[in-house]
Design a protein around this motif. Structure first.
Motif, PDB file in Angstrom:
ATOM      1  N   ILE A 253       0.859  -1.187   0.000  1.00  0.00           N
ATOM      2  CA  ILE A 253       0.000   0.000   0.000  1.00  0.00           C
ATOM      3  C   ILE A 253       0.898   1.240   0.000  1.00  0.00           C
ATOM      4  O   ILE A 253       1.596   1.514   0.989  1.00  0.00           O
ATOM      5  CB  ILE A 253      -0.941   0.020   1.221  1.00  0.00           C
ATOM      6  N   GLY A 254       0.880   1.982  -1.093  1.00  0.00           N
ATOM      7  CA  GLY A 254       1.745   3.167  -1.206  1.00  0.00           C
ATOM      8  C   GLY A 254       0.980   4.413  -0.791  1.00  0.00           C
ATOM      9  O   GLY A 254       0.190   4.946  -1.543  1.00  0.00           O
ATOM     10  N   VAL A 255       1.215   4.847   0.446  1.00  0.00           N
ATOM     11  CA  VAL A 255       0.532   6.051   0.928  1.00  0.00           C
ATOM     12  C   VAL A 255       1.482   7.257   0.904  1.00  0.00           C
ATOM     13  O   VAL A 255       1.061   8.396   0.987  1.00  0.00           O
ATOM     14  CB  VAL A 255      -0.025   5.844   2.365  1.00  0.00           C
ATOM     15  N   ALA A 256       2.784   6.987   0.769  1.00  0.00           N
ATOM     16  CA  ALA A 256       3.767   8.072   0.854  1.00  0.00           C
ATOM     17  C   ALA A 256       3.549   9.123  -0.232  1.00  0.00           C
ATOM     18  O   ALA A 256       3.124   8.806  -1.341  1.00  0.00           O
ATOM     19  CB  ALA A 256       5.176   7.500   0.725  1.00  0.00           C
ATOM     20  N   ALA A 257       3.827  10.363   0.125  1.00  0.00           N
ATOM     21  CA  ALA A 257       3.813  11.458  -0.849  1.00  0.00           C
ATOM     22  C   ALA A 257       5.247  11.604  -1.338  1.00  0.00           C
ATOM     23  O   ALA A 257       6.060  12.328  -0.766  1.00  0.00           O
ATOM     24  CB  ALA A 257       3.340  12.736  -0.188  1.00  0.00           C
ATOM     25  N   VAL A 258       5.567  10.844  -2.364  1.00  0.00           N
ATOM     26  CA  VAL A 258       6.948  10.768  -2.842  1.00  0.00           C
ATOM     27  C   VAL A 258       7.216  11.966  -3.753  1.00  0.00           C
ATOM     28  O   VAL A 258       6.407  12.281  -4.627  1.00  0.00           O
ATOM     29  CB  VAL A 258       7.150   9.455  -3.637  1.00  0.00           C
ATOM     30  N   ALA A 259       8.368  12.618  -3.559  1.00  0.00           N
ATOM     31  CA  ALA A 259       8.721  13.748  -4.442  1.00  0.00           C
ATOM     32  C   ALA A 259       8.977  13.204  -5.846  1.00  0.00           C
ATOM     33  O   ALA A 259       9.687  12.207  -6.009  1.00  0.00           O
ATOM     34  CB  ALA A 259       9.962  14.442  -3.904  1.00  0.00           C
TER      35      ALA A 259
ATOM     36  N   ASN B 217      12.413  11.061 -10.025  1.00  0.00           N
ATOM     37  CA  ASN B 217      12.640   9.963  -9.085  1.00  0.00           C
ATOM     38  C   ASN B 217      11.975   8.706  -9.624  1.00  0.00           C
ATOM     39  O   ASN B 217      11.027   8.792 -10.412  1.00  0.00           O
ATOM     40  CB  ASN B 217      12.003  10.310  -7.729  1.00  0.00           C
ATOM     41  N   PRO B 218      12.420   7.531  -9.161  1.00  0.00           N
ATOM     42  CA  PRO B 218      11.722   6.309  -9.576  1.00  0.00           C
ATOM     43  C   PRO B 218      10.306   6.307  -9.017  1.00  0.00           C
ATOM     44  O   PRO B 218      10.073   6.818  -7.921  1.00  0.00           O
ATOM     45  CB  PRO B 218      12.554   5.191  -8.947  1.00  0.00           C
ATOM     46  N   ASP B 219       9.349   5.767  -9.763  1.00  0.00           N
ATOM     47  CA  ASP B 219       7.986   5.614  -9.247  1.00  0.00           C
ATOM     48  C   ASP B 219       7.941   4.292  -8.484  1.00  0.00           C
ATOM     49  O   ASP B 219       7.959   3.208  -9.072  1.00  0.00           O
ATOM     50  CB  ASP B 219       6.973   5.632 -10.388  1.00  0.00           C
ATOM     51  N   ILE B 220       7.917   4.397  -7.163  1.00  0.00           N
ATOM     52  CA  ILE B 220       8.035   3.209  -6.304  1.00  0.00           C
ATOM     53  C   ILE B 220       6.841   2.282  -6.510  1.00  0.00           C
ATOM     54  O   ILE B 220       6.977   1.069  -6.689  1.00  0.00           O
ATOM     55  CB  ILE B 220       8.145   3.641  -4.821  1.00  0.00           C
ATOM     56  N   LEU B 221       5.672   2.881  -6.490  1.00  0.00           N
ATOM     57  CA  LEU B 221       4.433   2.107  -6.614  1.00  0.00           C
ATOM     58  C   LEU B 221       4.388   1.357  -7.942  1.00  0.00           C
ATOM     59  O   LEU B 221       4.118   0.150  -7.980  1.00  0.00           O
ATOM     60  CB  LEU B 221       3.262   3.093  -6.502  1.00  0.00           C
ATOM     61  N   ALA B 222       4.675   2.068  -9.036  1.00  0.00           N
ATOM     62  CA  ALA B 222       4.635   1.431 -10.357  1.00  0.00           C
ATOM     63  C   ALA B 222       5.684   0.327 -10.437  1.00  0.00           C
ATOM     64  O   ALA B 222       5.440  -0.721 -11.034  1.00  0.00           O
ATOM     65  CB  ALA B 222       4.856   2.480 -11.442  1.00  0.00           C
TER      66      ALA B 222
ATOM     67  N   GLY C  82      -2.622   1.995  -4.496  1.00  0.00           N
ATOM     68  CA  GLY C  82      -2.023   3.326  -4.527  1.00  0.00           C
ATOM     69  C   GLY C  82      -2.966   4.367  -3.953  1.00  0.00           C
ATOM     70  O   GLY C  82      -4.150   4.105  -3.764  1.00  0.00           O
ATOM     71  N   PHE C  83      -2.417   5.518  -3.664  1.00  0.00           N
ATOM     72  CA  PHE C  83      -3.211   6.668  -3.223  1.00  0.00           C
ATOM     73  C   PHE C  83      -3.124   7.738  -4.293  1.00  0.00           C
ATOM     74  O   PHE C  83      -2.100   7.866  -4.956  1.00  0.00           O
ATOM     75  CB  PHE C  83      -2.684   7.217  -1.896  1.00  0.00           C
ATOM     76  N   ALA C  84      -4.169   8.491  -4.464  1.00  0.00           N
ATOM     77  CA  ALA C  84      -4.124   9.615  -5.403  1.00  0.00           C
ATOM     78  C   ALA C  84      -4.711  10.831  -4.714  1.00  0.00           C
ATOM     79  O   ALA C  84      -5.895  10.874  -4.417  1.00  0.00           O
ATOM     80  CB  ALA C  84      -4.926   9.283  -6.655  1.00  0.00           C
TER      81      ALA C  84
ATOM     82  N   LYS D  49      -7.032   7.077 -14.232  1.00  0.00           N
ATOM     83  CA  LYS D  49      -5.876   7.105 -15.139  1.00  0.00           C
ATOM     84  C   LYS D  49      -4.653   6.490 -14.452  1.00  0.00           C
ATOM     85  O   LYS D  49      -3.915   5.708 -15.043  1.00  0.00           O
ATOM     86  CB  LYS D  49      -5.578   8.568 -15.528  1.00  0.00           C
ATOM     87  N   LYS D  50      -4.464   6.854 -13.153  1.00  0.00           N
ATOM     88  CA  LYS D  50      -3.305   6.327 -12.409  1.00  0.00           C
ATOM     89  C   LYS D  50      -3.426   4.821 -12.194  1.00  0.00           C
ATOM     90  O   LYS D  50      -2.441   4.092 -12.273  1.00  0.00           O
ATOM     91  CB  LYS D  50      -3.211   7.007 -11.045  1.00  0.00           C
ATOM     92  N   LEU D  51      -4.659   4.383 -11.912  1.00  0.00           N
ATOM     93  CA  LEU D  51      -4.910   2.951 -11.696  1.00  0.00           C
ATOM     94  C   LEU D  51      -4.403   2.172 -12.910  1.00  0.00           C
ATOM     95  O   LEU D  51      -3.720   1.154 -12.774  1.00  0.00           O
ATOM     96  CB  LEU D  51      -6.420   2.742 -11.517  1.00  0.00           C
TER      97      LEU D  51
ATOM     98  N   ALA E 294      -2.415   3.446 -15.578  1.00  0.00           N
ATOM     99  CA  ALA E 294      -1.023   3.711 -15.959  1.00  0.00           C
ATOM    100  C   ALA E 294      -0.055   2.915 -15.082  1.00  0.00           C
ATOM    101  O   ALA E 294       0.949   2.395 -15.563  1.00  0.00           O
ATOM    102  CB  ALA E 294      -0.733   5.198 -15.861  1.00  0.00           C
ATOM    103  N   LYS E 295      -0.361   2.829 -13.771  1.00  0.00           N
ATOM    104  CA  LYS E 295       0.580   2.165 -12.863  1.00  0.00           C
ATOM    105  C   LYS E 295       0.242   0.686 -12.677  1.00  0.00           C
ATOM    106  O   LYS E 295       0.881  -0.003 -11.901  1.00  0.00           O
ATOM    107  CB  LYS E 295       0.587   2.882 -11.507  1.00  0.00           C
ATOM    108  N   LYS E 296      -0.819   0.216 -13.351  1.00  0.00           N
ATOM    109  CA  LYS E 296      -1.241  -1.203 -13.289  1.00  0.00           C
ATOM    110  C   LYS E 296      -1.509  -1.649 -11.845  1.00  0.00           C
ATOM    111  O   LYS E 296      -0.979  -2.664 -11.370  1.00  0.00           O
ATOM    112  CB  LYS E 296      -0.201  -2.108 -13.948  1.00  0.00           C
TER     113      LYS E 296
HETATM  114  O1  C5P Z   1       1.534   9.846  -9.532  1.00  0.00           O
HETATM  115  P1  C5P Z   1       1.174  10.241  -8.148  1.00  0.00           P
HETATM  116  O2  C5P Z   1       2.366  10.717  -7.378  1.00  0.00           O
HETATM  117  O3  C5P Z   1       0.040  11.168  -7.982  1.00  0.00           O
HETATM  118  O4  C5P Z   1       0.666   8.855  -7.514  1.00  0.00           O
HETATM  119  C1  C5P Z   1       0.414   8.724  -6.188  1.00  0.00           C
HETATM  120  C2  C5P Z   1       0.685   7.305  -5.747  1.00  0.00           C
HETATM  121  O5  C5P Z   1       1.915   6.841  -6.256  1.00  0.00           O
HETATM  122  C3  C5P Z   1       0.807   7.205  -4.242  1.00  0.00           C
HETATM  123  O6  C5P Z   1       0.317   5.940  -3.875  1.00  0.00           O
HETATM  124  C4  C5P Z   1       2.303   7.317  -4.013  1.00  0.00           C
HETATM  125  O7  C5P Z   1       2.692   6.681  -2.819  1.00  0.00           O
HETATM  126  C5  C5P Z   1       2.862   6.616  -5.239  1.00  0.00           C
HETATM  127  N1  C5P Z   1       4.151   7.129  -5.723  1.00  0.00           N
HETATM  128  C6  C5P Z   1       5.305   6.363  -5.588  1.00  0.00           C
HETATM  129  N2  C5P Z   1       6.489   6.819  -6.098  1.00  0.00           N
HETATM  130  C7  C5P Z   1       6.557   7.993  -6.730  1.00  0.00           C
HETATM  131  C8  C5P Z   1       5.409   8.775  -6.886  1.00  0.00           C
HETATM  132  C9  C5P Z   1       4.224   8.319  -6.357  1.00  0.00           C
HETATM  133  O8  C5P Z   1       5.250   5.294  -4.977  1.00  0.00           O
HETATM  134  N3  C5P Z   1       7.722   8.396  -7.221  1.00  0.00           N
END
Ligand code: C5P
Length: 411
Positions: free
Chosen positions: A272-278, A304-309, A322-324, A336-338, A340-342
């Protein structure tokens, strides 16, 4: 409803206006099947009578070491041994201080020292008293020693003020007690949650970050643990204390969060990706503080790498949520995120609303997957997290039943 059958709970009641709620708490614990005994402090009996709690618990109430009657029937050591859980509700500031000092000058404090069972406290006090550094120090030191804190909640107080310090409602406390013993909907599963912001340093004193207190992610981790899961919480910088019974791994940058997630991802069933990743970081970090000048300054940023994707792209992948956080067109952006990030599921929450999101204790979510849209209304983040976890558990089990197999990576 999770039960408390065969469980023996010692309810400690200390002085404070919330003491009247102890009656309701005892009733609710008994409704779930618990046997309840009550210990009151002297101050508590000025707010609610022992006779009331005796009638509701079905046993004499204990208050003195040398009670004739109650205490001769069961001494303090026997009571301490008898309990599967000591639950002090309400726990006032003075009681927390005495507990932190390890005092044994009344029956309740002595029982807390003498028991081998879990001690949980439901603090209730004026918000300023709760915020006071002495109380917060007591909280940290008690948590370190394994005392579990349920609440306090935030809201309007008997004194007319508003803020954290309200005792959790008896129904919620009974639920926590049941969760403590219950193997729940996520029993035996391994869950990873990311939470908080990330910090991308520009120089030793400055950096790029996102607004996030970490409260929602920590509440999700806590709810998953209560539902029976083994939880790893990968947290960016927050001011929150590491939650009990959860393995908390602290990171700063998105890259560190990515690497920590992938180091521990192997046995994970649900991510579960709740973090607000830069999304971006400076291409380089200055070794020394950048000096101010009149010239304009450009920062070159790289993604940065997209951790969730990256987790959703694993083969096999855990069930990925994921969280949006969106300011507009919530559903369309989230959908769209659902895709795009599968992801298996996305939890969309409106931000920019003064009642929910970022530092607030309240939040609301809309859950979106391939087949459904489920709104979860505005409520405290901890309650919302529990609803979210129950929705995730249901979908996770459905998916694995449909596939008629255990998740591939656990075979
Ligand atoms: O694309 P956006 O940042 O809006 O997507 C939000 C989701 O993606 C959140 O669940 C967040 O934890 C995750 N995320 C991530 N790595 C990133 C950017 C977002 O895991 N670099």
């Amino acid at each position: 409803m999770a039960t408390l059958s065969n469980k023996r709970i010692l309810v400690g009641v200390t002085g404070g206006i919330a003491a009247y709620k102890a009656a309701d708490l005892i009733r609710r614990l008994r409704e779930r099947g618990a046997e309840v005994r009550v210990v009151m402090t002297q101050a508590a009996s000025r707010f609610i009578t022992p006779l009331t709690l005796q009638a509701i618990s079905g046993h004499p109430v204990h208050s003195e070491f040398l009670d004739t009657g109650a205490e001769t029937a069961m001494g303090h050591i026997e009571l301490a041994r008898w309990a599967d859980l000591v639950l002090v509700a309400p726990a006032g500031a003075d009681f927390l201080a005495r507990l932190a000092q390890g005092r044994a000058d009344d029956l309740l404090a002595t029982l807390c020292l003498a028991t081998k069972s879990p001690v949980a406290v439901a603090p209730a006090m004026n918000q300023q008293m709760w915020a006071n550094a002495s109380t917060q120090n007591n909280l940290i030191s008690l948590k370190k020693r394994g005392v579990t804190f349920w609440g306090p909640d935030s809201g309007s107080q008997a004194c007319g003020e508003t803020g954290p310090g309200r005792m959790l409602e008896p129904a919620e406390l009974a639920e926590h007690a049941a969760a403590l013993f219950q193997t729940g909907s996520l029993d035996g599963l391994q869950i990873m949650v990311t939470a908080g912001p990330t910090w991308e340093p520009i120089d030793p004193v400055r950096g790029l970050s996102n607004r996030s207190s970490g409260k929602m992610g920590y509440a999700v981790a806590q709810a998953a643990m209560e539902a029976g899961a083994q939880v790893i919480l990968v947290s960016g910088p927050t001011t929150l204390v590491d939650p009990d019974r959860i393995q908390t791994l602290r990171v700063a940058t998105a890259q560190q969060m990515h690497d920590t997630v992938h180091t521990h991802i192997h046995p994970i069933d649900i991510f579960i990706g709740v973090a607000a990743v830069a999304d971006y970081r400076p291409i380089q970090t200055a070794a020394r503080k950048i000096k101010k000048s009149d010239a304009s300054l450009s920062l070159e940023l790289v993604p940065n790498p997209d951790i969730l994707a990256s987790v959703a792209a694993l083969d096999p992948a855990p069930y990925t949520v994921g969280f949006a956080a969106e300011t507009n067109d919530l559903e369309a952006h989230a959908r769209k995120k659902l895709e795009a990030k599968k992801l298996d599921l996305i939890a969309a929450n409106p931000v920019g609303d003064r009642h929910s999101g970022f530092e607030s204790d309240l939040n609301q979510l809309t859950l979106i997957d391939q087949h459904s849209l489920t709104p979860l209304p505005l409520q405290t983040k901890s309650r919302l997290a529990r609803e979210l976890i129950s929705e995730i558990a249901q979908r996770y089990h459905e998916k694995n039943t449909t596939q008629n197999t255990r998740p591939a990576h656990r075979q």
